[in-house]
Motif scaffolding. Structure first.
Motif, PDB file in Angstrom:
ATOM      1  N   ARG A 121       0.814  -1.213   0.000  1.00 16.46           N
ATOM      2  CA  ARG A 121       0.000   0.000   0.000  1.00 16.46           C
ATOM      3  C   ARG A 121       0.851   1.269   0.000  1.00 16.46           C
ATOM      4  N   ILE A 122       2.098   1.162   0.406  1.00  9.40           N
ATOM      5  CA  ILE A 122       2.929   2.344   0.663  1.00  9.40           C
ATOM      6  C   ILE A 122       3.929   2.553  -0.472  1.00  9.40           C
ATOM      7  N   SER A 123       3.881   3.725  -1.113  1.00 12.57           N
ATOM      8  CA  SER A 123       4.831   4.023  -2.191  1.00 12.57           C
ATOM      9  C   SER A 123       6.134   4.601  -1.651  1.00 12.57           C
ATOM     10  N   HIS A 124       6.041   5.453  -0.629  1.00 18.85           N
ATOM     11  CA  HIS A 124       7.201   6.120  -0.033  1.00 18.85           C
ATOM     12  C   HIS A 124       6.921   6.351   1.451  1.00 18.85           C
ATOM     13  N   MET A 125       7.990   6.406   2.243  1.00 18.44           N
ATOM     14  CA  MET A 125       7.893   6.823   3.637  1.00 18.44           C
ATOM     15  C   MET A 125       8.673   8.124   3.831  1.00 18.44           C
ATOM     16  N   GLY A 215      10.734  -7.673  13.797  1.00 23.64           N
ATOM     17  CA  GLY A 215      11.603  -7.584  12.630  1.00 23.64           C
ATOM     18  C   GLY A 215      11.546  -6.266  11.895  1.00 23.64           C
ATOM     19  N   TYR A 216      11.306  -5.171  12.607  1.00 23.55           N
ATOM     20  CA  TYR A 216      11.172  -3.873  11.944  1.00 23.55           C
ATOM     21  C   TYR A 216      12.496  -3.393  11.345  1.00 23.55           C
ATOM     22  N   ARG A 217      13.600  -3.604  12.054  1.00 27.00           N
ATOM     23  CA  ARG A 217      14.880  -3.163  11.501  1.00 27.00           C
ATOM     24  C   ARG A 217      15.257  -3.995  10.280  1.00 27.00           C
ATOM     25  N   ASP A 218      15.008  -5.280  10.333  1.00 25.45           N
ATOM     26  CA  ASP A 218      15.267  -6.124   9.161  1.00 25.45           C
ATOM     27  C   ASP A 218      14.397  -5.694   7.982  1.00 25.45           C
ATOM     28  N   PHE A 219      13.178  -5.260   8.276  1.00 19.69           N
ATOM     29  CA  PHE A 219      12.304  -4.768   7.216  1.00 19.69           C
ATOM     30  C   PHE A 219      12.929  -3.568   6.514  1.00 19.69           C
ATOM     31  N   LEU A 220      13.464  -2.620   7.282  1.00 16.91           N
ATOM     32  CA  LEU A 220      14.087  -1.442   6.668  1.00 16.91           C
ATOM     33  C   LEU A 220      15.277  -1.833   5.803  1.00 16.91           C
ATOM     34  N   LYS A 221      15.985  -2.874   6.198  1.00  7.58           N
ATOM     35  CA  LYS A 221      17.150  -3.309   5.424  1.00  7.58           C
ATOM     36  C   LYS A 221      16.741  -3.995   4.114  1.00  7.58           C
ATOM     37  N   ALA A 222      15.563  -4.609   4.121  1.00  4.03           N
ATOM     38  CA  ALA A 222      15.155  -5.413   2.964  1.00  4.03           C
ATOM     39  C   ALA A 222      14.123  -4.733   2.071  1.00  4.03           C
ATOM     40  N   THR A 223      13.453  -3.702   2.565  1.00 11.24           N
ATOM     41  CA  THR A 223      12.334  -3.134   1.826  1.00 11.24           C
ATOM     42  C   THR A 223      12.777  -2.461   0.530  1.00 11.24           C
ATOM     43  N   ASP A 224      11.874  -2.455  -0.442  1.00 14.39           N
ATOM     44  CA  ASP A 224      12.105  -1.676  -1.651  1.00 14.39           C
ATOM     45  C   ASP A 224      11.296  -0.377  -1.636  1.00 14.39           C
ATOM     46  N   ILE A 225      10.721  -0.037  -0.478  1.00 11.28           N
ATOM     47  CA  ILE A 225      10.010   1.231  -0.332  1.00 11.28           C
ATOM     48  C   ILE A 225      11.036   2.327  -0.021  1.00 11.28           C
ATOM     49  N   PRO A 226      11.168   3.331  -0.873  1.00  8.77           N
ATOM     50  CA  PRO A 226      12.114   4.411  -0.561  1.00  8.77           C
ATOM     51  C   PRO A 226      11.657   5.162   0.688  1.00  8.77           C
ATOM     52  N   ILE A 277      10.513  16.812   0.225  1.00  9.52           N
ATOM     53  CA  ILE A 277       9.592  15.671   0.176  1.00  9.52           C
ATOM     54  C   ILE A 277       9.028  15.496  -1.221  1.00  9.52           C
ATOM     55  N   ALA A 278       8.626  16.592  -1.845  1.00  6.26           N
ATOM     56  CA  ALA A 278       8.054  16.508  -3.183  1.00  6.26           C
ATOM     57  C   ALA A 278       9.072  15.979  -4.193  1.00  6.26           C
ATOM     58  N   SER A 279      10.297  16.464  -4.103  1.00  2.00           N
ATOM     59  CA  SER A 279      11.347  15.989  -5.015  1.00  2.00           C
ATOM     60  C   SER A 279      11.636  14.512  -4.786  1.00  2.00           C
ATOM     61  N   PHE A 280      11.688  14.104  -3.516  1.00  2.00           N
ATOM     62  CA  PHE A 280      11.941  12.707  -3.171  1.00  2.00           C
ATOM     63  C   PHE A 280      10.861  11.797  -3.745  1.00  2.00           C
ATOM     64  N   VAL A 281       9.600  12.148  -3.528  1.00  2.00           N
ATOM     65  CA  VAL A 281       8.502  11.292  -3.983  1.00  2.00           C
ATOM     66  C   VAL A 281       8.419  11.244  -5.494  1.00  2.00           C
ATOM     67  N   SER A 282       8.673  12.384  -6.157  1.00  2.00           N
ATOM     68  CA  SER A 282       8.517  12.424  -7.605  1.00  2.00           C
ATOM     69  C   SER A 282       9.700  11.805  -8.348  1.00  2.00           C
ATOM     70  N   ARG A 283      10.884  11.801  -7.739  1.00  2.00           N
ATOM     71  CA  ARG A 283      12.082  11.374  -8.469  1.00  2.00           C
ATOM     72  C   ARG A 283      12.677  10.066  -7.990  1.00  2.00           C
ATOM     73  N   ILE A 284      12.294   9.613  -6.803  1.00  2.00           N
ATOM     74  CA  ILE A 284      12.849   8.356  -6.268  1.00  2.00           C
ATOM     75  C   ILE A 284      11.758   7.310  -6.277  1.00  2.00           C
ATOM     76  N   ALA A 285      11.950   6.256  -7.039  1.00  2.00           N
ATOM     77  CA  ALA A 285      10.945   5.198  -7.131  1.00  2.00           C
ATOM     78  C   ALA A 285      11.564   3.855  -6.765  1.00  2.00           C
TER      79      ALA A 285
END
Length: 285
Positions: A121-125, A215-226, A277-285
């Motif tokens: 559900r989450i595109s970016h954090m 496993g929240y820290r492991d999630f951050l290491k493995a996630t593909d969510i920018p 934030i706007a630059s991050f969301v629009s340019r980092i996928a």
């Protein structure tokens, strides 16, 4: 007849029913959705309108009151899963499938939990003035607890809690942000009573502020969510140095530390943080 364009200062509060409670929210802008999770002791009216309005030029910005707080109903809790599910339930009620999620301080913990539980559900954090999961090397400064747990915070408390009191520029920004926040005089969410936030704080206590029991820290290491972390260089609650160990192990982590700023950099530099934030969301996928 032209449709009225609302700003953060005049947008009406709206309500949705979900799972037996009412969630209060506000929505401005018309871009891709960005749902914001608020800080400790926070309701919708602690966000700086200048920050929200700057974001609303690029996003549909949605703020809300957690269950049982402000204008929302239900049992109030600072349980991080409950706060995360508030954001997901609100998105469901509004018909939003995929969205960027942001969180300030305690809200940044809620945002990370939401992303782990619902990664599709989450595109970016966007994580502002918050902590990574697990045990950290640098804890809050004692002055945070001295000020944050007072029944009512005055302007001096706000300077210490959210800005950099040693910087003249930051002290001036405190008053400007304070005035913007208090410019809204009607339809405000009531502040959280001391007995309520102290009860919730006691009930949610864990060995670490963001106890890593799932496993929240492991999630951050493995996630593909920018994910973008924005912090002030004098962050008295969650020092940015706690993120340094993750820079080499979390490929999607983008860390920005802003000078002469504290726990609320988005209130000291609202347009600049919104641009980041706007630059991050629009340019980092």
């Amino acid at each position: 007849m032209l449709k009225q364009t609302y700003t953060a200062a005049n947008v009406p509060t709206e309500f949705v029913e979900s799972r037996g409670r009412t969630l209060a929210y506000r929505s401005i802008g018309a871009g891709s959705p960005l749902i914001l999770c608020v800080r400790f002791r926070g309701v919708m009216d602690v966000w700086d309108p200048a920050f929200l309005d700057a974001l609303a030029t690029r996003f549909r910005v949605i703020t809300f009151d957690y269950t049982g707080l402000g204008q929302s109903t239900g049992h109030a809790t600072y349980d991080r899963v409950s706060m995360a599910e508030d954001a997901i339930d609100l998105a469901d009620a509004l018909g939003i499938d995929t969205f960027a999620i942001g969180g300030w301080s305690l809200g940044g913990i809620a945002a990370q939990v939401a992303a782990k539980r619902h990664p599709g559900r989450i595109s970016h954090m966007i994580l502002i003035g918050t902590t990574p999961p697990g045990k950290v090397a640098h804890g809050p400064e004692p002055v945070f607890f001295e000020r944050a747990l007072k029944p009512v915070n005055d302007l001096d408390d706000e300077t210490v809690l959210f800005f950099e009191p040693e910087s003249e520029k930051s002290r001036k920004a405190t008053k400007a942000s304070h005035d913007r926040i208090n410019a809204r005089t009607a339809d405000r969410s009531p502040p959280i009573p001391q007995e309520t936030f102290m009860r919730m704080l006691t009930e949610s206590q864990k060995p670490d502020i963001f106890f890593d029991d799932d496993g929240y820290r492991d999630f951050l290491k493995a996630t593909d969510i920018p994910f973008l972390v924005i912090s002030g260089d004098h962050e008295i609650v969650f020092p940015p140095a706690n993120w340094f160990d993750l820079v080499d192990t979390c490929p999607e982590l983008h860390l920005i530390v802003l000078p002469e700023m504290g726990h609320g950099p988005q209130h000291q530099a609202p347009e600049f943080c919104a641009d980041l934030i706007a630059s991050f969301v629009s340019r980092i996928a």
